[in-house]
Design a protein around this motif. Structure first.
Motif, short mmCIF file in Angstrom:
data_model
loop_
_atom_site.label_atom_id
_atom_site.label_comp_id
_atom_site.label_asym_id
_atom_site.label_seq_id
_atom_site.Cartn_x
_atom_site.Cartn_y
_atom_site.Cartn_z
N PRO A 1 0.70 -1.14 0.04
CA PRO A 1 0.11 -0.01 -0.23
C PRO A 1 0.79 1.25 0.05
O PRO A 1 2.08 1.19 0.56
CB PRO A 1 -0.77 0.09 1.51
N ASN B 1 -5.00 -8.11 -1.06
CA ASN B 1 -5.81 -6.84 -0.82
C ASN B 1 -6.46 -6.42 -2.21
O ASN B 1 -5.78 -5.82 -2.77
CB ASN B 1 -4.90 -6.06 -0.17
N THR C 1 -8.68 -4.14 -2.70
CA THR C 1 -8.80 -2.72 -2.41
C THR C 1 -7.59 -1.99 -3.12
O THR C 1 -7.60 -0.90 -3.82
CB THR C 1 -8.88 -2.26 -1.32
N LEU C 2 -6.39 -2.69 -2.54
CA LEU C 2 -5.05 -2.07 -3.09
C LEU C 2 -5.06 -2.23 -4.82
O LEU C 2 -4.69 -1.36 -5.37
CB LEU C 2 -4.07 -2.96 -2.32
N GLU D 1 -7.01 0.43 -6.12
CA GLU D 1 -6.35 1.83 -6.06
C GLU D 1 -5.24 1.74 -7.18
O GLU D 1 -5.09 2.85 -7.99
CB GLU D 1 -5.79 1.87 -4.73
C1 LIG Z 1 -5.55 -2.79 1.56
O1 LIG Z 1 -5.24 -1.55 0.59
C2 LIG Z 1 -6.07 -0.39 1.10
C3 LIG Z 1 -5.56 0.52 0.00
O2 LIG Z 1 -4.23 0.75 -0.44
C4 LIG Z 1 -5.38 -0.09 2.39
O3 LIG Z 1 -6.09 1.17 2.89
C5 LIG Z 1 -5.37 -1.12 3.23
O4 LIG Z 1 -4.82 -0.77 4.45
C6 LIG Z 1 -5.03 -2.32 2.78
N1 LIG Z 1 -5.19 -3.27 3.98
C7 LIG Z 1 -4.20 -4.27 4.38
C8 LIG Z 1 -4.74 -5.19 5.42
O5 LIG Z 1 -3.17 -4.06 4.14
#
Ligand SMILES: *[C@@H]1O[C@H](CO)[C@@H](O)[C@H](O)[C@H]1NC(C)=O
Ligand SMILES: *[C@@H]1O[C@H](CO)[C@@H](O)[C@H](O)[C@H]1NC(C)=O
Ligand SMILES: *[C@@H]1O[C@H](CO)[C@@H](O)[C@H](O)[C@H]1NC(C)=O
Ligand SMILES: *[C@@H]1O[C@H](CO)[C@@H](O)[C@H](O)[C@H]1NC(C)=O
Ligand SMILES: *[C@@H]1O[C@H](CO)[C@@H](O)[C@H](O)[C@H]1NC(C)=O
Length: 377
Positions: free
Chosen positions: A67, A108, A110-111, A114
């Motif tokens: 991230p 991840n 969501t990552l 992004e």
């Molecule tokens: C997953 O990615 C998101 C977006 O970058 C970040 O905010 C989040 O902390 C990450 N989750 C983990 C468990 O690393």
């Protein structure tokens, strides 16, 4: 005599040039298709003990991006496993191609969303994958993003494929090396409808143009997340569209040519604890998984379970899958004959090949060797 001589000469020339051609690597590779498998790092199978005669490509699973920085993160243990992997495989067979796979089931999502969403993020990420792949001498990179959550993610994924491919082409030119391969593991179906919120379809045109191949994960169809027994990876299912025949068909209809698809095969099954040991068919009621994990069980363990418990083993010819049961335990899985039929299905559709999830679950190579034989010369 004179006539014979004239006839023989062109035939000889043909034979010689043909023979010389077919013994070159490029030609062999085309004929052999893609026979690949993921190697989960940290499992107890040493890369140097992989019998690479059954494979054309082996994927290192998995590396994660970080991230904030969006660079690939090479942990201390990754460093150890990556060099073990590359050295072990080069030593066994320098011809087998290696790919660095990024993401995976537990990653991840969501990552990735992004990273894919901004040009600058994509560029940093892409550069980092090239840097790491070259540093450790991989032959390619693979993305396993499970899963893009909406139409926007799917659109951005298309941009990522495009820019990634262009960067690989440019890099190869500058460094006068062969281009790194670019592949991606994808949902079994071209549209994701059953998980997450709302249907969204993969970017077929970008897959077609920019990937060496996409790898539909044709498994995880039924598991202990639902309390009815079922097959992990049915080839056909007359009652539902959750089957490989339908999924691969959806990819082709959506515009990805068969030769850009590499079909997933599972070297693990899924287990349940039956509600009533006497009601033990497909769809029987269950009360949860039969193992203390998520209910998945490796091929080797299934054979051991069947043997030790004198399980009943049934081959379902419609689904092209096996199930076994003993007492209150029920297992849906694949074995040599179902894998052979599935490989035949992939080949008959003109797919580029198949992949296994995963190495180390078939320790004596019984299923992997049958798959390779089924694909043929
Ligand atoms: C997953 O990615 C998101 C977006 O970058 C970040 O905010 C989040 O902390 C990450 N989750 C983990 C468990 O690393
Ligand atoms: C690998 O498999 C091939 C084909 O079955 C076999 O001939 C060879 O002996 C095997 N190699 C090892 C090291 O087991
Ligand atoms: C990515 O690599 C290219 C080619 O080496 C370079 O021109 C570009 O500046 C790099 N971008 C980033 C964000 O590092
Ligand atoms: C599979 O894709 C088709 C479109 O080709 C779609 O209609 C169907 O709902 C999808 N099925 C699943 C389970 O996502
Ligand atoms: C499965 O059945 C068990 C026992 O009845 C129950 O506790 C569990 O919540 C059920 N799981 C699902 C996914 O329905």
């Amino acid at each position: 005599m004179a006539v014979q001589k004239i006839l023989i000469t062109p035939i000889l020339i043909f034979l010689i040039t043909h023979f010389a051609k077919s013994s070159s690597f490029e030609n062999q590779y085309l004929n052999r298709g893609v026979r690949s498998a993921y190697w989960p790092s940290g499992d107890d199978l040493s890369p140097s003990s992989i019998n690479t005669s059954y494979f054309t490509h082996i994927l290192y699973a998995f590396i994660q991006p970080e991230p904030i920085s969006y660079n690939l993160k090479i942990t201390k243990s990754d460093k150890k496993y990556v060099s073990q992997f590359i050295k072990g495989l080069r030593y066994r067979n320098p011809r087998v191609k290696t790919l660095l796979s990024i993401g995976g089931g537990g990653s991840n999502s969501t990552l990735f969303s992004e990273i894919a969403s901004q040009k600058q993020n994509r560029e940093i990420f892409i550069n980092s994958t090239i840097h790491v792949a070259r540093k450790y001498r991989f032959d390619g990179v693979d993305l396993d993003w499970e899963f893009p959550k909406d139409e926007k993610d799917m659109f951005n994924l298309g941009l990522l494929y495009e820019e990634w491919y262009n960067a690989l082409v440019a890099e190869a030119k500058v460094r006068r090396k062969s281009r790194l391969l670019l592949t991606s593991a994808v949902y079994y179906n071209s549209t994701i409808r059953l998980i997450g919120n709302g249907p969204r379809s993969y970017p077929a045109q970008e897959i077609k143009k920019y990937l060496d191949w996409a790898s539909p994960m044709c498994f995880d169809y039924h598991g202990a997340w639902a309390n009815n027994t079922g097959f992990n990876a049915a080839l056909y299912d007359p009652q539902s569209e959750i089957n490989t025949h339908f999924g691969i068909g959806s990819w082709i209809k959506w515009g990805v040519p068969p030769e850009k698809l590499v079909m997933g095969l599972a070297l693990y099954g899924r287990t349940w604890e039956l509600k009533d040991p006497n009601v033990n068919g497909v769809g029987a009621e269950a009360v949860g998984p039969a193992t203390d994990t998520d209910g998945s069980m490796n091929y080797d363990e299934i054979l051991k379970f069947n043997k030790e418990n004198g399980a009943n083993v049934v081959y379902d010819e419609v689904a092209v899958s096996f199930y076994s049961y003993a007492g209150i335990t029920w297992i849906g899985y694949d074995d040599g004959p179902s894998i052979t039929t599935k490989v035949g299905f992939a080949k008959s559709l003109g797919l580029q090949g198949y992949f296994f999830w995963a190495l180390g679950k078939d320790k004596d190579w019984s299923v992997t060797s049958q798959a390779s034989n089924a694909w043929g010369q």
